[in-house]
Enzyme design. Structure first.
Site, PDB file in Angstrom:
ATOM      1  N   SER A 190       0.804  -1.226   0.000  1.00 40.07           N
ATOM      2  CA  SER A 190       0.000   0.000   0.000  1.00 40.07           C
ATOM      3  C   SER A 190       0.834   1.271   0.000  1.00 40.07           C
ATOM      4  O   SER A 190       0.325   2.341  -0.319  1.00 40.07           O
ATOM      5  CB  SER A 190      -0.940   0.017   1.211  1.00 40.07           C
ATOM      6  OG  SER A 190      -0.204  -0.083   2.419  1.00 40.07           O
ATOM      7  N   ASP A 247      -3.621   8.257   7.728  1.00 41.44           N
ATOM      8  CA  ASP A 247      -4.514   7.325   8.419  1.00 41.44           C
ATOM      9  C   ASP A 247      -3.694   6.562   9.447  1.00 41.44           C
ATOM     10  O   ASP A 247      -2.621   7.014   9.841  1.00 41.44           O
ATOM     11  CB  ASP A 247      -5.248   6.410   7.421  1.00 41.44           C
ATOM     12  CG  ASP A 247      -4.292   5.576   6.565  1.00 41.44           C
ATOM     13  OD1 ASP A 247      -3.163   5.312   7.013  1.00 41.44           O
ATOM     14  OD2 ASP A 247      -4.680   5.172   5.450  1.00 41.44           O
ATOM     15  N   HIS A 252      -0.475   5.086   7.065  1.00 42.88           N
ATOM     16  CA  HIS A 252       0.222   5.721   5.931  1.00 42.88           C
ATOM     17  C   HIS A 252       0.524   7.192   6.164  1.00 42.88           C
ATOM     18  O   HIS A 252      -0.320   7.929   6.676  1.00 42.88           O
ATOM     19  CB  HIS A 252      -0.631   5.576   4.670  1.00 42.88           C
ATOM     20  CG  HIS A 252      -0.919   4.156   4.337  1.00 42.88           C
ATOM     21  ND1 HIS A 252      -2.127   3.556   4.639  1.00 42.88           N
ATOM     22  CD2 HIS A 252      -0.144   3.199   3.780  1.00 42.88           C
ATOM     23  CE1 HIS A 252      -2.082   2.279   4.252  1.00 42.88           C
ATOM     24  NE2 HIS A 252      -0.890   2.050   3.734  1.00 42.88           N
TER      25      HIS A 252
END
Length: 353
Positions: free
Chosen positions: A37, A328, A331
């Site tokens: 991610s 978040d 990240h």
């Protein structure tokens, strides 16, 4: 694009990128990305997984102000690096409808949120495992040859910069929460297993024509808001043993990379240190203009970035993400990614020549 705003070596790189073709010629022909991610630009939008970022408030500070599948409020560190190298558009997510024709000439992105070096990590989340990302890359090579011709395609493959960004999900979403692993293997043993896969993967890429590869180290995993919530037991500060394990893993990757460079003298292989620049930001946010380094701007809690946590109705989503190190629970914000990108480009000078 306004990307030449640095001092020192970065200004030189930017100026070179601009002069190279009247402002239109990037310093490398293509960027090809594998990973999780931290570098996924939207492949998971097309995969049946809970790990998606295709809904607001993700992407709210991106150029389009729309969610793109990036796990960020705006640009990833790799996007900012592409800007600095002179790209006017970004290599597309390989599973997206845009991954056709001339769009493939500047590379492609095969990354998938929740993937890892260990294929079993991806399978837990129905993400695209490393082995499948490599198969997609082989398929991409065939498509590139049909668009560019085999000679030009071979040149692009050889001169492209390859980004490899795995490892965080292996530990946070597999090892630490999987008793089948953590009761059987020490973090050191599991790290050695992952590095053996890394070693094989780089050899595979080399065999397929890659010669300029940048690999990201693990970040300070114990400082991520999700790790603090899950494993910190409400103690203040980062989870020390998780950071120690990440640093031990990074040493193994650096050692493996040194061995690979000896084995392949024409391979340019750089391990980007993500740990230190992000750790410095977290430990002293105010010195870089940040206010909050312990909580994400959007949603805090135990599950990584699923719709359960950061979503359009998330209570208390901050209005100004530039003040937050984390977007978040896992990240970095675009502002933090800018700091990381500056470190990446400085460390990766060897890959540009």
């Amino acid at each position: 694009m306004g990307y030449c705003r640095f001092g020192g070596v970065l200004a030189v790189i930017c100026a070179a990128a601009f002069i190279a073709g009247g402002g239109a010629q990037p310093l490398v022909p293509a960027i090809i990305t594998f990973g999780d991610s931290s570098v996924d630009v939207g492949n998971n939008n097309y995969v049946h997984t809970i790990f998606k970022a295709d809904y607001p408030p993700y992407g709210r500070d991106f150029a389009s102000h729309q969610p793109t599948g990036r796990f960020c409020n705006g640009k990833l560190a790799t996007d900012i690096t592409a800007d600095t190298l002179g790209f006017s558009t970004y290599p597309v997510a390989y599973l997206s409808p845009q991954a056709t024709g001339k769009n493939l000439l500047i590379g492609a992105n095969f990354a998938s949120a929740a993937s890892g070096y260990d294929d079993k990590t991806a399978m837990l989340s129905h993400a695209i495992p490393l082995s499948q990302q490599l198969e997609y890359y082989k398929e991409y090579q065939g498509k590139l040859a049909s668009v560019a011709g085999s000679k030009k395609a071979a040149s692009i493959i050889k001169d492209a910069v390859y980004i490899v960004g795995f490892g965080s999900s292996d530990f946070l979403q597999n090892y630490y929460i999987n008793p089948y692993l953590n009761k059987v293997y020490t973090p050191d043993q599991y790290g050695s297993y992952l590095v053996s896969i890394f070693n094989s993967f780089i050899k595979d890429l080399y065999g397929l024509g890659a010669r300029k590869i940048g690999v990201t180290s693990l970040p300070p995993l114990g400082c991520l808001p999700a790790a603090r919530t899950l494993f910190g037991f409400h103690q203040s500060g980062c989870v020390g043993y998780i950071n120690t394990n990440a640093q031990q893993f990074n040493k193994k990757v650096n050692s493996a990379a040194a061995g690979l460079k000896k084995q392949y003298p024409d391979l340019k292989l750089v391990v980007f240190d993500i740990f230190q620049p992000l750790y410095d930001l977290i430990k002293s946010p105010s010195s870089s203009g940040f206010v909050e380094a312990a909580r994400g701007c959007c949603g805090t809690g135990t599950v990584e970035t699923t719709v359960l946590l950061c979503n359009p109705k998330s209570p208390g989503t901050c209005s100004n993400a530039t003040q937050y190190v984390f977007w978040d629970s896992v990240h970095p914000s675009e502002a933090a990614n800018q700091v990381l990108a500056d470190a990446l480009i400085t460390q990766g000078i060897d890959l540009i020549g």
